[in-house]
Design a protein around this motif. Structure first.
Motif, PDB file in Angstrom:
ATOM      1  N   ARG A   1       0.751  -1.274  -0.110  1.00 20.57           N
ATOM      2  CA  ARG A   1      -0.081  -0.041   0.013  1.00 20.57           C
ATOM      3  C   ARG A   1       0.794   1.200   0.004  1.00 20.57           C
ATOM      4  O   ARG A   1       1.719   1.460   0.865  1.00 20.57           O
ATOM      5  N   ILE A   2       0.570   2.217  -1.070  1.00 23.51           N
ATOM      6  CA  ILE A   2       1.333   3.539  -1.174  1.00 23.51           C
ATOM      7  C   ILE A   2       0.296   4.425  -1.217  1.00 23.51           C
ATOM      8  O   ILE A   2      -0.711   4.489  -2.005  1.00 23.51           O
ATOM      9  N   GLU A   3       0.304   5.509  -0.206  1.00 23.93           N
ATOM     10  CA  GLU A   3      -0.804   6.479  -0.113  1.00 23.93           C
ATOM     11  C   GLU A   3      -0.436   7.880  -0.711  1.00 23.93           C
ATOM     12  O   GLU A   3       0.667   8.241  -0.519  1.00 23.93           O
ATOM     13  N   MET A   4      -0.907   8.597  -1.590  1.00 19.72           N
ATOM     14  CA  MET A   4      -0.521   9.789  -2.093  1.00 19.72           C
ATOM     15  C   MET A   4      -1.787  10.717  -1.467  1.00 19.72           C
ATOM     16  O   MET A   4      -2.831  10.397  -1.820  1.00 19.72           O
ATOM     17  N   ARG A   5      -1.290  11.895  -1.228  1.00 21.42           N
ATOM     18  CA  ARG A   5      -2.544  12.949  -0.899  1.00 21.42           C
ATOM     19  C   ARG A   5      -2.500  14.016  -2.001  1.00 21.42           C
ATOM     20  O   ARG A   5      -1.583  14.513  -2.418  1.00 21.42           O
ATOM     21  N   PHE A   6      -3.445  14.606  -2.158  1.00 20.54           N
ATOM     22  CA  PHE A   6      -3.952  15.882  -2.858  1.00 20.54           C
ATOM     23  C   PHE A   6      -4.650  16.744  -1.922  1.00 20.54           C
ATOM     24  O   PHE A   6      -5.787  16.508  -1.641  1.00 20.54           O
ATOM     25  N   GLY A   7      -3.963  17.930  -1.669  1.00 16.81           N
ATOM     26  CA  GLY A   7      -4.687  18.781  -0.799  1.00 16.81           C
ATOM     27  C   GLY A   7      -4.591  18.412   0.726  1.00 16.81           C
ATOM     28  O   GLY A   7      -4.056  17.243   1.216  1.00 16.81           O
ATOM     29  N   ASN A   8      -5.880  18.674   1.213  1.00 18.54           N
ATOM     30  CA  ASN A   8      -5.887  18.405   2.814  1.00 18.54           C
ATOM     31  C   ASN A   8      -6.693  16.947   3.099  1.00 18.54           C
ATOM     32  O   ASN A   8      -6.432  16.224   3.805  1.00 18.54           O
ATOM     33  N   ASP A   9      -7.862  16.719   2.370  1.00 17.34           N
ATOM     34  CA  ASP A   9      -8.561  15.778   2.437  1.00 17.34           C
ATOM     35  C   ASP A   9      -8.746  14.792   1.560  1.00 17.34           C
ATOM     36  O   ASP A   9      -9.396  13.643   1.238  1.00 17.34           O
TER      37      ASP A   9
ATOM     38  N   ALA B   1     -11.046  15.081  -5.988  1.00 15.57           N
ATOM     39  CA  ALA B   1     -12.102  15.878  -6.723  1.00 15.57           C
ATOM     40  C   ALA B   1     -12.123  15.540  -8.277  1.00 15.57           C
ATOM     41  O   ALA B   1     -11.567  16.035  -9.080  1.00 15.57           O
ATOM     42  N   VAL B   2     -12.900  14.352  -8.477  1.00 17.70           N
ATOM     43  CA  VAL B   2     -13.273  14.036  -9.949  1.00 17.70           C
ATOM     44  C   VAL B   2     -14.827  14.176 -10.096  1.00 17.70           C
ATOM     45  O   VAL B   2     -15.315  13.944  -9.223  1.00 17.70           O
ATOM     46  N   ASP B   3     -14.981  14.406 -11.642  1.00 21.13           N
ATOM     47  CA  ASP B   3     -16.584  14.381 -11.697  1.00 21.13           C
ATOM     48  C   ASP B   3     -16.867  13.287 -12.561  1.00 21.13           C
ATOM     49  O   ASP B   3     -17.773  13.454 -13.497  1.00 21.13           O
ATOM     50  N   GLY B   4     -16.623  12.049 -12.126  1.00 20.08           N
ATOM     51  CA  GLY B   4     -17.245  11.033 -12.644  1.00 20.08           C
ATOM     52  C   GLY B   4     -16.123   9.894 -12.818  1.00 20.08           C
ATOM     53  O   GLY B   4     -14.965  10.035 -12.708  1.00 20.08           O
ATOM     54  N   TRP B   5     -16.809   8.826 -13.338  1.00 24.69           N
ATOM     55  CA  TRP B   5     -16.054   7.456 -13.512  1.00 24.69           C
ATOM     56  C   TRP B   5     -14.852   7.687 -14.478  1.00 24.69           C
ATOM     57  O   TRP B   5     -13.900   7.026 -14.354  1.00 24.69           O
ATOM     58  N   ILE B   6     -15.152   8.544 -15.665  1.00 24.80           N
ATOM     59  CA  ILE B   6     -13.980   8.681 -16.617  1.00 24.80           C
ATOM     60  C   ILE B   6     -12.998   9.417 -16.083  1.00 24.80           C
ATOM     61  O   ILE B   6     -11.729   9.053 -16.207  1.00 24.80           O
ATOM     62  N   ALA B   7     -13.193  10.501 -15.192  1.00 27.13           N
ATOM     63  CA  ALA B   7     -12.267  11.288 -14.615  1.00 27.13           C
ATOM     64  C   ALA B   7     -11.367  10.391 -13.445  1.00 27.13           C
ATOM     65  O   ALA B   7     -10.173  10.389 -13.492  1.00 27.13           O
ATOM     66  N   ALA B   8     -12.217   9.519 -12.869  1.00 31.76           N
ATOM     67  CA  ALA B   8     -11.500   8.855 -11.970  1.00 31.76           C
ATOM     68  C   ALA B   8     -10.459   7.515 -12.475  1.00 31.76           C
ATOM     69  O   ALA B   8      -9.320   7.141 -12.046  1.00 31.76           O
ATOM     70  N   HIS B   9     -10.916   7.131 -13.961  1.00 31.98           N
ATOM     71  CA  HIS B   9      -9.999   6.242 -14.588  1.00 31.98           C
ATOM     72  C   HIS B   9      -8.765   7.026 -15.050  1.00 31.98           C
ATOM     73  O   HIS B   9      -7.593   6.639 -14.784  1.00 31.98           O
ATOM     74  N   ILE B  10      -8.845   8.248 -15.392  1.00 28.18           N
ATOM     75  CA  ILE B  10      -7.640   8.928 -15.751  1.00 28.18           C
ATOM     76  C   ILE B  10      -6.744   9.221 -14.497  1.00 28.18           C
ATOM     77  O   ILE B  10      -5.529   8.933 -14.569  1.00 28.18           O
ATOM     78  N   VAL B  11      -7.292   9.405 -13.334  1.00 32.09           N
ATOM     79  CA  VAL B  11      -6.396   9.963 -11.977  1.00 32.09           C
ATOM     80  C   VAL B  11      -6.009   8.640 -11.603  1.00 32.09           C
ATOM     81  O   VAL B  11      -4.776   8.630 -11.354  1.00 32.09           O
ATOM     82  N   ALA B  12      -6.627   7.520 -11.704  1.00 32.76           N
ATOM     83  CA  ALA B  12      -6.053   6.283 -11.411  1.00 32.76           C
ATOM     84  C   ALA B  12      -5.078   5.832 -12.001  1.00 32.76           C
ATOM     85  O   ALA B  12      -4.022   5.394 -11.542  1.00 32.76           O
ATOM     86  N   THR B  13      -5.126   5.892 -13.366  1.00 28.58           N
ATOM     87  CA  THR B  13      -4.264   5.696 -14.339  1.00 28.58           C
ATOM     88  C   THR B  13      -2.775   6.485 -14.086  1.00 28.58           C
ATOM     89  O   THR B  13      -1.659   5.823 -13.870  1.00 28.58           O
ATOM     90  N   ASP B  14      -2.683   7.699 -13.535  1.00 26.46           N
ATOM     91  CA  ASP B  14      -1.824   8.440 -13.423  1.00 26.46           C
ATOM     92  C   ASP B  14      -1.201   8.150 -12.180  1.00 26.46           C
ATOM     93  O   ASP B  14       0.190   7.993 -11.999  1.00 26.46           O
ATOM     94  N   VAL B  15      -2.118   7.962 -10.951  1.00 24.64           N
ATOM     95  CA  VAL B  15      -1.357   7.373  -9.850  1.00 24.64           C
ATOM     96  C   VAL B  15      -0.753   6.259  -9.976  1.00 24.64           C
ATOM     97  O   VAL B  15       0.326   6.081  -9.493  1.00 24.64           O
ATOM     98  N   ALA B  16      -1.406   5.122 -10.546  1.00 24.46           N
ATOM     99  CA  ALA B  16      -0.593   3.954 -10.590  1.00 24.46           C
ATOM    100  C   ALA B  16       0.704   4.033 -11.638  1.00 24.46           C
ATOM    101  O   ALA B  16       1.645   3.568 -11.394  1.00 24.46           O
ATOM    102  N   GLY B  17       0.615   4.957 -12.552  1.00 27.56           N
ATOM    103  CA  GLY B  17       1.617   5.121 -13.559  1.00 27.56           C
ATOM    104  C   GLY B  17       2.830   5.835 -12.796  1.00 27.56           C
ATOM    105  O   GLY B  17       3.904   5.665 -13.007  1.00 27.56           O
ATOM    106  N   ILE B  18       2.532   6.705 -11.708  1.00 29.74           N
ATOM    107  CA  ILE B  18       3.709   7.183 -10.948  1.00 29.74           C
ATOM    108  C   ILE B  18       4.395   6.284 -10.092  1.00 29.74           C
ATOM    109  O   ILE B  18       5.705   6.205  -9.978  1.00 29.74           O
ATOM    110  N   VAL B  19       3.480   5.440  -9.324  1.00 32.10           N
ATOM    111  CA  VAL B  19       4.341   4.357  -8.675  1.00 32.10           C
ATOM    112  C   VAL B  19       4.999   3.316  -9.547  1.00 32.10           C
ATOM    113  O   VAL B  19       6.287   3.046  -9.208  1.00 32.10           O
ATOM    114  N   VAL B  20       4.458   2.945 -10.302  1.00 40.05           N
ATOM    115  CA  VAL B  20       5.030   1.896 -11.376  1.00 40.05           C
ATOM    116  C   VAL B  20       6.105   2.505 -12.236  1.00 40.05           C
ATOM    117  O   VAL B  20       7.318   1.883 -12.449  1.00 40.05           O
TER     118      VAL B  20
END
Length: 149
Positions: free
Chosen positions: A20-28, A48-67
């Motif tokens: 488990r690797i945690e990344m924080r964006f802002g306070n909460d 702060a995402v506006d739906g499941w497509i934006a969640a896909h983009i953020v998750a891909t970026d987060v996983a891409g940073i770690v990997v």
């Protein structure tokens, strides 16, 4: 909002794992990524995402940073593919290899496809720049940030 995003690390035969690797964006806002046997999970909590497509983009970026950091440190060529995003209400969305448009059945493909296939095949066989252009276009389809659509 709480989104559960799952996918693969390629090549899967590399058997990538990290705890488990945690990344924080802002306070909460936070994202938590983990991976076992090249199966990656990213949980987005109040990001702060506006739906499941934006969640896909953020998750891909987060996983891409770690990997990316892991691949660099090991000298290994890994890539990330997030395959499914589950919304807070439990609704799953699976991402395929053929992105759709605004209307049902709308894709990036050609109809009829055989004339385009034949032309691309012959051009790619004769011209390295055509071959590279086709390769780049196909990568853009699978890399959400490149926005092939």
């Amino acid at each position: 909002m709480h989104y559960l995003c799952t996918g693969h690390i390629h090549p899967e035969r590399a058997d990538v794992s990290f705890s488990r690797i945690e990344m924080r964006f802002g306070n909460d806002h936070k994202a938590v990524a983990s991976c076992d046997a090249s199966q990656v999970t990213v949980v987005l909590d109040d990001v702060a995402v506006d739906g499941w497509i934006a969640a896909h983009i953020v998750a891909t970026d987060v996983a891409g940073i770690v990997v990316g950091a892991l691949g660099l440190s090991l000298g290994s060529g890994y890539s990330v593919e997030i395959l499914q995003v589950t919304e807070p209400d439990g609704t799953p969305h699976v991402f395929g290899v053929r992105p759709g448009g605004k209307t049902p059945g709308e894709t990036l493909g050609f109809e009829p496809h055989l004339p385009v296939f034949n032309r691309a095949f012959h051009l790619s066989g004769r011209d390295v720049f055509s071959r590279l252009a086709v390769r780049d276009y196909l990568r853009a389809i699978t890399v959400v940030g490149d926005c092939a659509t």
